[in-house]
Scaffold this motif. Structure first.
Motif, mmCIF file in Angstrom:
data_model
loop_
_atom_site.group_PDB
_atom_site.id
_atom_site.type_symbol
_atom_site.label_atom_id
_atom_site.label_comp_id
_atom_site.label_asym_id
_atom_site.label_seq_id
_atom_site.Cartn_x
_atom_site.Cartn_y
_atom_site.Cartn_z
ATOM 1 N N ALA A 67 0.913 -1.135 -0.114
ATOM 2 C CA ALA A 67 0.200 0.130 -0.282
ATOM 3 C C ALA A 67 0.950 1.177 0.030
ATOM 4 C CB ALA A 67 -0.993 -0.031 1.196
ATOM 5 N N GLU A 68 0.834 2.031 -1.162
ATOM 6 C CA GLU A 68 1.783 3.105 -1.166
ATOM 7 C C GLU A 68 1.107 4.408 -0.620
ATOM 8 O OE1 GLU A 68 4.651 2.874 -2.278
ATOM 9 O OE2 GLU A 68 4.515 0.817 -3.232
ATOM 10 N N VAL A 69 1.974 5.122 0.149
ATOM 11 C CA VAL A 69 1.511 6.219 0.846
ATOM 12 C C VAL A 69 1.409 7.555 -0.366
ATOM 13 C CG1 VAL A 69 1.858 8.086 2.557
ATOM 14 C CG2 VAL A 69 2.276 5.763 2.801
ATOM 15 N N THR A 70 0.469 7.996 -0.645
ATOM 16 C CA THR A 70 0.378 9.055 -1.670
ATOM 17 C C THR A 70 -0.518 10.359 -1.253
ATOM 18 O OG1 THR A 70 -1.920 8.495 -2.677
ATOM 19 C CG2 THR A 70 0.050 7.355 -3.244
ATOM 20 N N SER A 71 -0.481 11.387 -2.061
ATOM 21 C CA SER A 71 -1.437 12.690 -1.358
ATOM 22 C C SER A 71 -2.685 12.292 -1.866
ATOM 23 C CB SER A 71 -1.015 13.896 -2.012
ATOM 24 O OG SER A 71 -0.920 13.571 -3.556
ATOM 25 N N GLY A 72 -3.188 11.317 -2.540
ATOM 26 C CA GLY A 72 -4.588 10.840 -2.620
ATOM 27 C C GLY A 72 -4.962 10.526 -4.153
ATOM 28 N N ALA A 73 -6.268 10.745 -4.494
ATOM 29 C CA ALA A 73 -6.806 10.248 -5.625
ATOM 30 C C ALA A 73 -6.189 10.844 -6.924
ATOM 31 C CB ALA A 73 -8.416 10.352 -5.668
ATOM 32 N N ILE A 74 -5.956 12.095 -6.962
ATOM 33 C CA ILE A 74 -5.452 12.722 -8.070
ATOM 34 C C ILE A 74 -4.257 12.415 -8.305
ATOM 35 C CG2 ILE A 74 -4.969 14.936 -9.045
ATOM 36 C CD1 ILE A 74 -7.833 14.520 -8.542
ATOM 37 N N GLU A 75 -3.359 12.446 -7.565
ATOM 38 C CA GLU A 75 -1.901 11.740 -7.677
ATOM 39 C C GLU A 75 -2.039 10.173 -8.087
ATOM 40 O OE1 GLU A 75 2.414 11.193 -5.442
ATOM 41 O OE2 GLU A 75 0.561 11.621 -4.405
ATOM 42 N N ASN A 76 -3.030 9.585 -7.550
ATOM 43 C CA ASN A 76 -3.150 8.039 -7.743
ATOM 44 C C ASN A 76 -3.244 7.831 -9.116
ATOM 45 O OD1 ASN A 76 -2.646 7.556 -4.973
ATOM 46 N ND2 ASN A 76 -5.038 6.930 -4.646
ATOM 47 N N ILE A 77 -4.096 8.527 -9.797
ATOM 48 C CA ILE A 77 -4.549 8.347 -11.237
ATOM 49 C C ILE A 77 -3.271 8.631 -12.143
ATOM 50 C CG2 ILE A 77 -5.503 9.338 -13.215
ATOM 51 C CD1 ILE A 77 -7.925 10.115 -11.245
ATOM 52 N N ARG A 78 -2.461 9.418 -11.731
ATOM 53 C CA ARG A 78 -1.206 9.913 -12.435
ATOM 54 C C ARG A 78 -0.162 8.900 -12.191
ATOM 55 N NH1 ARG A 78 -1.888 16.057 -10.447
ATOM 56 N NH2 ARG A 78 -3.058 16.876 -12.323
ATOM 57 N N LEU A 79 -0.118 8.348 -10.739
ATOM 58 C CA LEU A 79 0.932 7.048 -10.592
ATOM 59 C C LEU A 79 0.507 5.949 -11.556
ATOM 60 C CD1 LEU A 79 1.239 7.544 -6.838
ATOM 61 C CD2 LEU A 79 2.928 8.022 -8.645
ATOM 62 N N MET A 80 -0.854 5.787 -11.568
ATOM 63 C CA MET A 80 -1.178 4.646 -12.380
ATOM 64 C C MET A 80 -0.754 4.691 -13.851
ATOM 65 S SD MET A 80 -5.023 3.019 -11.317
ATOM 66 C CE MET A 80 -5.869 4.425 -11.153
ATOM 67 N N GLU A 81 -1.185 5.925 -14.445
ATOM 68 C CA GLU A 81 -0.623 6.139 -15.761
ATOM 69 C C GLU A 81 0.979 6.091 -16.058
ATOM 70 O OE1 GLU A 81 -1.484 7.422 -19.756
ATOM 71 O OE2 GLU A 81 -2.435 6.798 -18.220
#
Length: 320
Positions: A67-81
Motif C-alpha cells: 500500500a503506497e502512501v500518496t497525496s490521494g486520488a488525483i496523484e493516484n491516477i497519475r501514478l497509475m498512468e
C-alpha cells in the motif's frame, strides 16, 4: 526394525518439507509479480483499507503487494498512468474528471473500476466552541480543504462550485489529515472540510483531546450540489460515529472505488476481485467501512468496470 524406524523418520521429514514447500507456492499463477496500491496519507481511511487489501493479495495470491502512501486520488491516477502503481483507490469525481480529461487533468485517462469501496462522506469539522454554524459562516475564516493532489481537495472544489461559493470568500488552507489535527488543536485553522469514511481515524484522534462538532448540510445546499454533480448523494452521519456528537448529522457522500488501467491484465483483475470478495471477513476487521465492500454495492460505482471484474461478477451472477 531400526531400518524401518529410520525410513519412517525420513519419510515423515520428506512429507513435512514437501508440505512446507507447497505452502510457500503461490496459489494462483498471475501475469504480474507485484501489485502496488495507491492510497493516501497514513492518517486516513484510504491507507488503512488499501493496506488491508494489500495484505489479502499478498496472503492469498502469492504476489508482493504494498500500500503506497500518496497525496490521494488525483496523484493516484497519475501514478497509475506512469505505472508506479498497478491499482488505486479513487473518489468518483476524480475518476470522472480523469476519464473526461477535465481539470486538474490535461489529458484523458483510460481507467476502469474493479471494486466498489465505501461512501466518501462530507464531514465539515470544527471544534465544539467554534462560532461556525454553516457554510455562510466561513467567510474570512481559515478553512482546510485537503492537501494538493488529493481527492479531498478535488471534491471540495466541486462542492464549493456547486454551492456557488468561490474560495476567495475565505482563506483556503491545503492540509493533510495529520496536519488538520495539529492545526485545529492549535487554532491555526478554523475548520476542516474532508470527504472520508465515517468514523474517520483522524477525527477520532482529535476527539482524544478536544470535543468537536460536525456542521450539518442543509437540504437546499445538497440539492444545489447534487443538481450539478449527480454522484453526490444524501447521507446521514450517525450520532454513534463520534463521541462528541449529540445527534445524527445530515450530509452527503460519493461512492469510492478501486480502479486500474484498462490495459492491466484481465486475469490479474479477476483474481484481485475474487480474493477481496471471498475474504471480506478479514478486511472488515481492518476498518468498519469495509462492510460496504460487497456485491450488493457494485452498482454504486458509475464508471465502467474492467473486463476482469465483469468476468467475476458474471461468474457469480452479480448484477452490475
Amino acid at each position: 526394525m531400526k531400518k524401518i524406524f529410520i525410513c519412517l523418520i525420513l519419510t515423515g521429514t520428506l512429507i513435512l518439507l514437501t508440505g512446507a514447500g507447497l505452502a510457500q507456492q503461490p496459489k494462483v499463477s498471475l501475469p504480474v509479480s507485484q501489485i502496488s496500491i495507491g492510497t493516501a496519507g497514513t492518517a486516513g481511511t484510504y491507507y488503512i483499507v488499501g493496506a488491508g487489501i494489500s495484505k489479502l493479495l499478498d496472503k492469498y495470491l502469492g504476489v508482493r503487494s504494498t500500500a503506497e502512501v500518496t497525496s490521494g486520488a488525483i496523484e493516484n491516477i497519475r501514478l497509475m498512468e506512469s505505472k508506479k502503481v498497478e491499482i488505486a483507490l479513487l473518489t468518483p469525481e476524480s475518476a470522472d474528471l480523469a476519464l473526461k480529461g477535465l481539470k486538474p487533468f490535461t489529458q484523458k485517462y483510460d481507467l476502469q473500476a474493479i471494486l466498489p469501496l465505501y461512501p466518501n462522506v462530507n464531514q465539515f469539522l470544527v471544534l465544539k466552541d467554534s462560532t461556525i454554524k454553516s457554510f455562510a459562516d466561513l467567510k474570512g475564516k481559515k478553512v482546510s480543504l485537503g492537501s494538493p493532489g488529493s481527492g479531498i481537495l478535488g471534491s471540495n472544489q466541486l462542492l464549493f462550485d456547486g454551492l456557488g461559493m468561490p474560495f476567495s470568500e475565505f482563506k483556503p488552507q491545503y492540509l493533510s489529515f495529520a496536519e488538520n489535527a495539529v492545526a485545529l488543536r492549535n487554532g491555526s485553522i478554523d475548520a476542516a472540510i474532508v470527504l472520508t469514511a465515517a468514523p474517520s481515524p483522524f477525527i477520532m484522534n482529535i476527539e482524544s483531546t478536544h470535543s468537536i462538532r460536525l456542521i450539518p448540510i442543509a437540504d437546499a445546499e445538497l440539492k444545489k450540489v447534487a443538481g450539478k454533480y449527480s454522484y453526490f448523494i444524501p447521507y446521514t452521519i450517525a450520532k454513534s460515529s463520534y463521541k462528541s456528537l449529540e445527534a445524527d448529522i445530515p450530509s452527503f457522500a460519493a461512492w469510492k472505488l478501486v480502479a486500474a488501467k484498462r490495459e492491466f491484465p484481465q486475469e490479474a483483475v479477476y483474481h484481485i476481485v475474487k480474493t477481496v470478495f471471498e475474504h471480506l471477513d478479514e478486511l472488515q476487521k481492518v476498518h468498519p467501512t469495509a462492510k460496504f465492500i460487497k456485491p450488493e454495492n457494485i452498482g454504486k460505482v458509475k464508471i465502467p468496470y474492467h473486463a476482469g471484474a465483469i468476468q467475476y461478477f458474471k461468474e457469480k451472477g452479480y448484477k452490475f
